[in-house]
Design a protein around this motif. Structure first.
Motif, mmCIF file in Angstrom:
data_model
loop_
_atom_site.group_PDB
_atom_site.id
_atom_site.type_symbol
_atom_site.label_atom_id
_atom_site.label_comp_id
_atom_site.label_asym_id
_atom_site.label_seq_id
_atom_site.Cartn_x
_atom_site.Cartn_y
_atom_site.Cartn_z
ATOM 1 N N ASP A 22 12.429 -2.184 45.457
ATOM 2 C CA ASP A 22 11.082 -2.756 45.459
ATOM 3 C C ASP A 22 10.529 -2.997 44.059
ATOM 4 O O ASP A 22 9.471 -3.584 43.903
ATOM 5 C CB ASP A 22 10.122 -1.854 46.246
ATOM 6 C CG ASP A 22 10.340 -1.960 47.743
ATOM 7 O OD1 ASP A 22 10.691 -3.064 48.206
ATOM 8 O OD2 ASP A 22 10.155 -0.951 48.450
ATOM 9 N N ILE A 23 11.229 -2.534 43.023
ATOM 10 C CA ILE A 23 10.826 -2.849 41.655
ATOM 11 C C ILE A 23 11.510 -4.159 41.279
ATOM 12 O O ILE A 23 12.722 -4.234 41.171
ATOM 13 C CB ILE A 23 11.199 -1.721 40.669
ATOM 14 C CG1 ILE A 23 10.468 -0.430 41.043
ATOM 15 C CG2 ILE A 23 10.860 -2.153 39.237
ATOM 16 C CD1 ILE A 23 10.820 0.756 40.165
ATOM 17 N N GLU A 24 10.705 -5.183 41.099
ATOM 18 C CA GLU A 24 11.230 -6.525 40.845
ATOM 19 C C GLU A 24 11.525 -6.783 39.366
ATOM 20 O O GLU A 24 12.398 -7.584 39.045
ATOM 21 C CB GLU A 24 10.229 -7.571 41.331
ATOM 22 C CG GLU A 24 9.959 -7.486 42.821
ATOM 23 C CD GLU A 24 8.906 -8.474 43.264
ATOM 24 O OE1 GLU A 24 9.247 -9.337 44.093
ATOM 25 O OE2 GLU A 24 7.757 -8.380 42.785
ATOM 26 N N ALA A 25 10.781 -6.123 38.497
ATOM 27 C CA ALA A 25 10.942 -6.352 37.063
ATOM 28 C C ALA A 25 10.363 -5.162 36.321
ATOM 29 O O ALA A 25 9.518 -4.445 36.852
ATOM 30 C CB ALA A 25 10.218 -7.632 36.646
ATOM 31 N N SER A 26 10.827 -4.977 35.075
ATOM 32 C CA SER A 26 10.316 -3.863 34.283
ATOM 33 C C SER A 26 10.454 -4.162 32.800
ATOM 34 O O SER A 26 11.257 -5.002 32.396
ATOM 35 C CB SER A 26 11.042 -2.567 34.651
ATOM 36 O OG SER A 26 12.435 -2.695 34.441
ATOM 37 N N ALA A 27 9.652 -3.427 32.025
ATOM 38 C CA ALA A 27 9.685 -3.596 30.572
ATOM 39 C C ALA A 27 9.165 -2.332 29.903
ATOM 40 O O ALA A 27 8.388 -1.586 30.492
ATOM 41 C CB ALA A 27 8.830 -4.792 30.153
ATOM 42 N N VAL A 28 9.606 -2.123 28.669
ATOM 43 C CA VAL A 28 9.061 -1.075 27.812
ATOM 44 C C VAL A 28 8.317 -1.806 26.706
ATOM 45 O O VAL A 28 8.890 -2.660 26.019
ATOM 46 C CB VAL A 28 10.163 -0.174 27.224
ATOM 47 C CG1 VAL A 28 9.538 0.893 26.323
ATOM 48 C CG2 VAL A 28 10.986 0.470 28.321
ATOM 49 N N VAL A 29 7.033 -1.451 26.565
ATOM 50 C CA VAL A 29 6.159 -2.144 25.627
ATOM 51 C C VAL A 29 5.552 -1.123 24.667
ATOM 52 O O VAL A 29 5.145 -0.044 25.088
ATOM 53 C CB VAL A 29 5.026 -2.858 26.406
ATOM 54 C CG1 VAL A 29 4.067 -3.553 25.476
ATOM 55 C CG2 VAL A 29 5.609 -3.839 27.417
ATOM 56 N N SER A 30 5.488 -1.471 23.388
ATOM 57 C CA SER A 30 4.841 -0.585 22.417
ATOM 58 C C SER A 30 3.334 -0.616 22.638
ATOM 59 O O SER A 30 2.798 -1.570 23.214
ATOM 60 C CB SER A 30 5.165 -1.020 20.986
ATOM 61 O OG SER A 30 4.448 -2.192 20.658
ATOM 62 N N VAL A 31 2.645 0.418 22.174
ATOM 63 C CA VAL A 31 1.191 0.444 22.317
ATOM 64 C C VAL A 31 0.531 -0.678 21.518
ATOM 65 O O VAL A 31 -0.626 -1.020 21.760
ATOM 66 C CB VAL A 31 0.599 1.819 21.922
ATOM 67 C CG1 VAL A 31 1.023 2.890 22.893
ATOM 68 C CG2 VAL A 31 0.952 2.186 20.501
ATOM 69 N N ASP A 32 1.285 -1.275 20.588
ATOM 70 C CA ASP A 32 0.789 -2.415 19.814
ATOM 71 C C ASP A 32 0.959 -3.736 20.562
ATOM 72 O O ASP A 32 0.539 -4.776 20.071
ATOM 73 C CB ASP A 32 1.530 -2.517 18.483
ATOM 74 C CG ASP A 32 1.317 -1.312 17.610
ATOM 75 O OD1 ASP A 32 0.245 -0.685 17.708
ATOM 76 O OD2 ASP A 32 2.228 -0.983 16.827
ATOM 77 N N GLY A 33 1.608 -3.686 21.731
ATOM 78 C CA GLY A 33 1.773 -4.891 22.534
ATOM 79 C C GLY A 33 3.037 -5.669 22.254
ATOM 80 O O GLY A 33 3.111 -6.857 22.565
#
Length: 132
Positions: A22-33
């Motif tokens: 059920d997870i279609e997509a994912s990402a790891v993002v820095s707090v700076d965007g």
């Protein structure tokens, strides 16, 4: 040849998505965007996901602090076509997942927490390697 930190993070995102369909997509993002790693479909803009994820994390942390709710653990947004779930990865990043409408959220939260812990360890190890 050893994999880079980004490749290891992408592998972990793929494993997350494989463990919960059920997870279609994912990402790891820095707090700076900034995108650190992603497993997003081609029709999803990395820059847009990263900027919105960082903004939501920042707002969630501010709300949680101002209203004395403790340290922020997660933010989730429910739309009529599914969820966007954000979970802290250490102090410097956020794990963002796009989740289907009828997903079992308990399972999603559990698997995301496990992935966030693994990703945190990867970042800590990478920082140790950089210091050497």
């Amino acid at each position: 040849m050893a994999k880079s930190r980004t490749e290891l993070m992408i592998d972990r995102l793929k494993a997350l998505q494989a463990s919960v369909s059920d997870i279609e997509a994912s990402a790891v993002v820095s707090v700076d965007g900034l995108i650190m790693a992603s497993n997003l479909p081609g029709n999803v803009e990395e820059d847009r996901v990263s900027a919105m994820s960082a903004a939501m994390l920042s707002l969630g942390e501010r709300i949680s602090g101002e209203l004395k709710r403790g340290e922020l653990e997660q933010v989730y947004i429910r739309g009529n076509s599914g969820y966007v779930i954000l979970m802290s990865v250490g102090m410097e990043a956020v794990l963002t997942a796009l989740v289907r409408e009828h997903a079992k959220l308990g399972l999603i939260f559990l698997e995301m927490r496990r992935a966030a812990e693994d990703l945190t360890k990867m970042r800590v190890l990478a920082n140790v390697d950089e210091a050497d």
